[in-house]
Write a protein that holds these residues in place. Structure first.
Motif, short mmCIF file in Angstrom:
data_model
loop_
_atom_site.label_atom_id
_atom_site.label_comp_id
_atom_site.label_asym_id
_atom_site.label_seq_id
_atom_site.Cartn_x
_atom_site.Cartn_y
_atom_site.Cartn_z
N THR A 52 0.85 -1.18 0.00
CA THR A 52 0.00 0.00 0.00
C THR A 52 0.89 1.23 0.00
O THR A 52 2.07 1.17 0.38
N ARG A 54 0.62 3.64 1.98
CA ARG A 54 0.91 3.95 3.38
C ARG A 54 2.12 3.14 3.88
O ARG A 54 2.97 3.66 4.60
N ARG A 55 2.19 1.86 3.50
CA ARG A 55 3.31 1.03 3.93
C ARG A 55 4.61 1.50 3.30
O ARG A 55 5.67 1.48 3.95
N ALA A 58 5.66 4.59 5.19
CA ALA A 58 6.19 4.25 6.51
C ALA A 58 7.61 3.70 6.40
O ALA A 58 8.48 4.04 7.22
N GLY A 63 5.31 10.53 5.25
CA GLY A 63 3.86 10.38 5.19
C GLY A 63 3.40 10.07 3.78
O GLY A 63 4.09 10.39 2.81
N PRO A 64 2.22 9.45 3.63
CA PRO A 64 1.71 9.12 2.29
C PRO A 64 1.64 10.33 1.37
O PRO A 64 1.89 10.22 0.17
#
Length: 239
Positions: A52, A54-55, A58, A63-64
């Motif tokens: 994803t 987001r992953r 991270a 941040g995304p």
């Protein structure tokens, strides 16, 4: 330049001298290459389904929203990932007397790249082949098919079928391997168990399946892959 413009610029030819007609601005301490490297690392470790934005963010300690300064969206990231894999494919100079072997070799290279990253071929099944590296591989495959004497239409559809089969084969293997991780699904990759289940079927209703269970479950390594690729290529040659 916004991300969508940068995405479009990736599909444009470079100016003479190798300069990019739309050089990127490094407004953030991460690059597209770092995003792709990180995403591939996540897929190799946990599979494509776990990937994803987001992953990835991270893993890059950001941040995304920061990723979207470099990548338009998840579909754009998928295209970049497939393009990176295609960049590793070595394309031969088409030889009319060896085009079949050359096609098989390119397909095997693509297979091996996909299998390094479980499930990533799923992205290829839905991606438009506009990335320059993806298009490069498509161009190479088309040149090989044409070198074998195929008509342009036959060559175009044969290349599409070959690429689809390679992606589907790799996706099936990755799904089966994921299932086999769970104890209750370990039999998925157990040929003896599968053969036992087939031969246990009522012979009156499944005469061919029970009689040829060994053939249905046979093959080691990439035997089935080699068989199907050869079948497709030989069929093209006969046309």
């Amino acid at each position: 330049m916004n991300p969508r413009d940068r995405r479009a610029a990736r599909h444009q030819p470079s100016e003479p001298g190798g300069t990019d007609p739309a050089p990127r601005r490094r407004a953030l301490p991460i690059t597209v290459e770092q995003v792709v490297d990180t995403a591939l690392g996540l897929v190799a470790a946990d599979g494509y389904e776990a990937l994803t934005m987001r992953r990835v963010a991270a893993a890059l300690d950001t941040g995304p929203a920061s990723l979207y300064a470099h990548v338009v969206n998840k579909a754009d990231l998928d295209e970049l990932l497939i393009g990176r894999l295609c960049a590793e494919i070595a394309l031969p100079e088409p030889a009319p007397d060896a085009w079949r072997d050359q096609l098989r070799d390119v397909c095997a290279q693509l297979r091996d790249q996909y299998l390094k990253y479980p499930g990533l071929s799923r992205a290829a099944l839905a991606a438009a082949p506009t990335d320059r590296q993806v298009a490069r591989v498509g161009e190479g495959l088309l040149a090989l098919a044409l070198a074998g004497g195929a008509s342009p239409q036959d060559a175009a559809w044969a290349v599409d079928a070959l690429v689809l089969y390679v992606a589907a084969y790799c996706l099936e293997r990755s799904i089966a391997q994921r299932k086999a991780v769970h104890e209750d699904a370990a039999w998925v990759l157990d040929r003896e168990e599968l053969r036992r289940r087939l031969t246990a079927l009522p012979a009156a209703d499944f005469p061919h399946t029970t009689r040829h269970a060994a053939e249905l479950t046979g093959g080691a390594g990439h035997d089935r892959f080699d068989f199907t690729i050869t079948l497709l290529i030989n069929g093209l040659g006969h046309r």
